[in-house]
Design an enzyme around this catalytic site. Sequence first.
Site, PDB file in Angstrom:
ATOM      1  N   ASP A   7      -8.117  18.606 -14.561  1.00 12.39           N
ATOM      2  CA  ASP A   7      -8.064  16.961 -14.810  1.00 12.39           C
ATOM      3  C   ASP A   7      -7.923  17.209 -16.300  1.00 12.39           C
ATOM      4  OD1 ASP A   7      -9.368  14.779 -16.492  1.00 12.39           O
ATOM      5  OD2 ASP A   7     -11.140  14.826 -14.961  1.00 12.39           O
TER       6      ASP A   7
ATOM      7  N   LYS B 249      -8.537   6.155 -19.143  1.00  6.94           N
ATOM      8  CA  LYS B 249      -8.871   6.338 -20.831  1.00  6.94           C
ATOM      9  C   LYS B 249      -7.948   6.268 -21.777  1.00  6.94           C
ATOM     10  CE  LYS B 249     -12.979   7.914 -19.292  1.00  6.94           C
ATOM     11  NZ  LYS B 249     -12.560   7.009 -17.584  1.00  6.94           N
TER      12      LYS B 249
ATOM     13  N   TYR C  14     -17.134  15.931 -15.900  1.00  7.63           N
ATOM     14  CA  TYR C  14     -17.009  14.852 -15.468  1.00  7.63           C
ATOM     15  C   TYR C  14     -18.466  14.332 -14.738  1.00  7.63           C
ATOM     16  CZ  TYR C  14     -17.879   9.638 -15.326  1.00  7.63           C
ATOM     17  OH  TYR C  14     -18.119   8.586 -15.125  1.00  7.63           O
TER      18      TYR C  14
ATOM     19  N   ARG D  33       0.843  -1.241  -0.102  1.00 12.13           N
ATOM     20  CA  ARG D  33       0.075   0.199  -0.074  1.00 12.13           C
ATOM     21  C   ARG D  33       1.034   1.402  -0.058  1.00 12.13           C
ATOM     22  NH1 ARG D  33      -1.312   1.427   4.618  1.00 12.13           N
ATOM     23  NH2 ARG D  33      -2.002  -0.590   5.428  1.00 12.13           N
TER      24      ARG D  33
HETATM   25  C1  LIG Z   1     -12.761  13.541 -17.298  1.00 12.69           C
HETATM   26  C2  LIG Z   1     -12.385  12.478 -16.367  1.00 12.69           C
HETATM   27  N1  LIG Z   1     -12.493  12.202 -15.203  1.00 12.69           N
HETATM   28  C3  LIG Z   1     -12.607  11.205 -14.435  1.00 12.69           C
HETATM   29  C4  LIG Z   1     -13.303  10.372 -14.164  1.00 12.69           C
HETATM   30  C5  LIG Z   1     -12.962   9.121 -13.973  1.00 12.69           C
HETATM   31  O1  LIG Z   1     -11.910   7.780 -13.902  1.00 12.69           O
HETATM   32  P1  LIG Z   1     -12.470   6.396 -13.567  1.00 12.69           P
HETATM   33  O2  LIG Z   1     -13.930   6.231 -14.363  1.00 12.69           O
HETATM   34  O3  LIG Z   1     -10.980   5.986 -14.091  1.00 12.69           O
HETATM   35  O4  LIG Z   1     -13.480   6.202 -12.256  1.00 12.69           O
HETATM   36  C6  LIG Z   1     -13.658  10.246 -15.669  1.00 12.69           C
HETATM   37  C7  LIG Z   1     -15.015   9.241 -15.844  1.00 12.69           C
HETATM   38  O5  LIG Z   1     -15.275   8.804 -17.528  1.00 12.69           O
HETATM   39  C8  LIG Z   1     -12.968  11.402 -16.948  1.00 12.69           C
HETATM   40  O6  LIG Z   1     -13.908  10.870 -18.146  1.00 12.69           O
END
Ligand SMILES: Cc1ncc(COP(=O)(O)O)c(C=O)c1O
Length: 377
Positions: A170, A195, A98, A46
Amino acid sequence: MKAKTKMIHGGITSDEHTGAVSVPIYQTSTYQQKQAGNPGDYEYSRTGNPTRHALESVIADLENGTAGFAFGSGMGAITSVMMLFEAGDHIVMTDDIYGGSYRLMSHVWDQFHLSTTYVDTSHSEEVEVAIQPNTKALFIETPTNPLLKITDIWKMAEIAKKHDLLLIVDNTFATPYFQQPLSLGADIVLHSASKYIGGHSDVVAGLVAVKSDALAESIHFIQNSAGAILGPQDAWLLLRGIKTLALRMEAIEQNTKQIAAFLQEQKQVSSIYYPGLAAHPGHEIAKQQATGFGGMISFDVGSEKAADSLLERLQYFTLAESLGAVETLISIPAKMTHASIPPERRKELGITDGLIRLSVGIEDSEDLMEDLEQAME
Ligand SMILES: Cc1ncc(COP(=O)(O)O)c(C=O)c1O
């Protein structure tokens, strides 16, 4: 080192014990100690694991940071970053964020008295107005999901500095290949590595990179304390994905530009959202702060019925949540990724029932366009 070379030679690239060119999957929870209370580099997985560490070092390099952290999902990464704040703090966030990030802030962190104001960060003047005495951070996504709005990262960094806020970006849509927010003044950059970074629809993961030692120490403390870590097998999949990130992004972007041009010609399409189009309001800023426009494109076909019938006829477009893979993925944000946003809020944002989002893959673009053409007929 240039970005493409970093994907191959950045971070820790081989195993110092065996010389293995592919960093091995260290599938272990603990590490033998020679003396009680005197562990070596690793003590418990961890806290640290060599496979995860290799990944954390490469994301730090790719983002021009000094430290990286890998989490069990993008949301795990965002949650861990939010643990930097305290009850009573306030965050200003991009409105077209998101859906899962919106849900986390509005329905989870809100209960712990961490409040959020959502603003259209593509209009920087709206950001200054939203700042309160207890505001501690600006959290932006650029390009946004699904409307591909562009926020000026430099400008946000200026505002953050002026008001002593952390700037969190992000960077999932742009990827570290096209955009490096830490070099534009951001303090923390994060990814849903599920992604483009993973790139093959086979792993769920989150990554964070920072450039300050104090933030690195705090995030490592949170990562170890809260424990939302990424396992070694998934870390290895991301290490492998990163090696082809540059090539995939170039192929994806080339396809996306062609599809955007094709969609512009279709009478059934009332609006197209792609920052690579000169008519896109964020085109110039995107050109200045990133080296590519990415592979996400949204377009409006006017109604839920028209969107549903298009989806039914397509062959090569996989209807699925998520994005950033080698295969082209298609979704209807209002019913899928953004269903957790209340309908009236979606309406305000412009996420209509006829809005279709594409995450363009690396198939032959002629096949993709022929498929779209037959489905639109
Ligand atoms: C721009 C963005 N940030 C964060 C996330 C969250 O990521 P995760 O699905 O890996 O938890 C997503 C998921 O689709 C996303 O498109």
